[in-house]
Design a protein around this motif. Structure first.
Motif: not given
Ligand code: PEP
Ligand code: MN
Length: 332
Positions: A276-291
């Motif tokens: 859920d948090l990752t989806r929120a981060c994606m929706a926020m519009g960031v340049d990358g995700l580290l999972i």
């Protein structure tokens, strides 16, 4: 203050002017650039006739500031670009630690299958206890390099201290500077001299100003390839491992010219909240995700509680594409 010297200024003259100004001397392409404290508001008399342009700042966020360069920097990672203005979000995923060849190969295969371009995995782990797994060290770096060769993935791995920084810089495609290392000036300076991209994590007790100034150490060392990573800060809350500071992310996006990525795994500390948090981060519009993802999180040697299993990661990855298309961002 940032001072652009005139193109006619020779390297010797630029060195002399830097000394007079007590400035850090950089090259931006062909241009000689001097950087001094933001408290300086005027160039020294000796510089008159040699200056093209000056830039003044309210504080020491200077080279990384959006007022210095309005265009977001692009950082090349493997065959992809992190940052820039193309509205992309790069996925970087893999286990907390490299534990064995079979484990990291299983992760590498998953990334390859899904089309993820960058594999993370720590080899020198900054553990809070000396009795915990400390990482495979050089052996781990070699395994990561093997995964790059075999699967064409960019390798992201962290530096814990100065004893192995040269090895990490040599093997990695991206050097990760962890939350606890954010204040290590030996590491920051070494990263400034390197030309590999640096993924700089925010210290969990650091203000945003301290964070961006740590980035300035790397930028002012001459390395333009800096990526900021918010991974949660310590607050009064104890039910989650840290608190993901999305306000801070909004600040970094607005005020800096550096790509910003988010690490919800370390912020949450528990796998149940990570998708859920990752989806929120994606929706926020960031340049990358580290999972963090592990073939069998239950037996992970570090950060077991927060790592997703492969099935969970596949589902998450699929849902991120949909969110990306809703908010106009492409997952790369
Ligand atoms: C990690 O990425 O595994 C790690 C140790 O992260 P941090 O430095 O953010 O705690
Ligand atoms: Mn971890």
């Amino acid at each position: 203050m940032i001072i652009h010297l005139r193109p006619s200024v020779t390297p010797e003259k630029a060195t002399e002017l830097a000394q007079i100004s007590n400035a850090i001397h950089l090259l931006e392409g062909e241009r000689h650039v001097l950087v001094t404290s933001s408290k300086d508001k005027q160039v020294k008399d000796e510089l008159y006739g040699h200056v093209d342009q000056t830039f003044l700042f309210d504080n020491d966020l200077q080279l990384g500031s959006a007022t210095y360069r309005s265009a977001k920097r692009e950082v090349q990672i493997g065959d992809r670009i992190l940052g820039g203005n193309k509205q992309t979000t790069m996925m970087i995923a893999g286990p907390c630690s490299v534990e064995s060849e079979a484990q990291i190969e299983s992760s590498a295969q998953l990334m390859k299958e899904l089309g993820v371009g960058a594999l993370r995995g720590g080899c020198f782990k900054p553990r809070t206890s000396p009795y915990s797994f400390q990482g495979l060290g050089l052996e781990g770096l070699k395994l990561m390099a093997k995964m790059r060769e075999k699967y064409g993935l960019a390798i992201v791995t962290e530096v814990r201290d100065a004893t192995h920084i040269d090895a990490v810089i040599e093997y990695a495609d991206v050097v990760q500077v962890g939350a606890k290392a954010m204040y290590d000036h030996g590491i920051l300076r070494a990263c400034g001299k390197a030309r590999k991209p640096v993924l700089l994590k925010r210290g969990f007790g650091s203000s945003l100003q301290e964070f961006v100034q740590a980035a300035e150490f790397i930028l002012s060392g001459g390395n333009e390839n800096v990526v900021l990573c918010e991974r949660g800060i310590r607050t009064f809350e104890t039910q989650t491992r840290f608190t993901l500071d999305l306000c801070g992310v909004a600040f970094l996006k607005e005020k800096t010219n550096l790509p910003v990525i988010l690490d919800p795994s370390h912020a949450m500390g528990y796998a149940y909240g990570v998708p859920d948090l990752t989806r929120a981060c994606m929706a926020m519009g960031v340049d990358g995700l580290l999972i963090e993802v592990h073939p069998n999180p239950k037996v992970a040697k570090s950060d077991a509680a927060q790592q997703l299993n492969h099935e969970e990661f596949r589902n998450l990855y699929d849902s991120l594409r949909k969110i990306g298309s809703a908010v106009g961002r492409t997952l790369v």
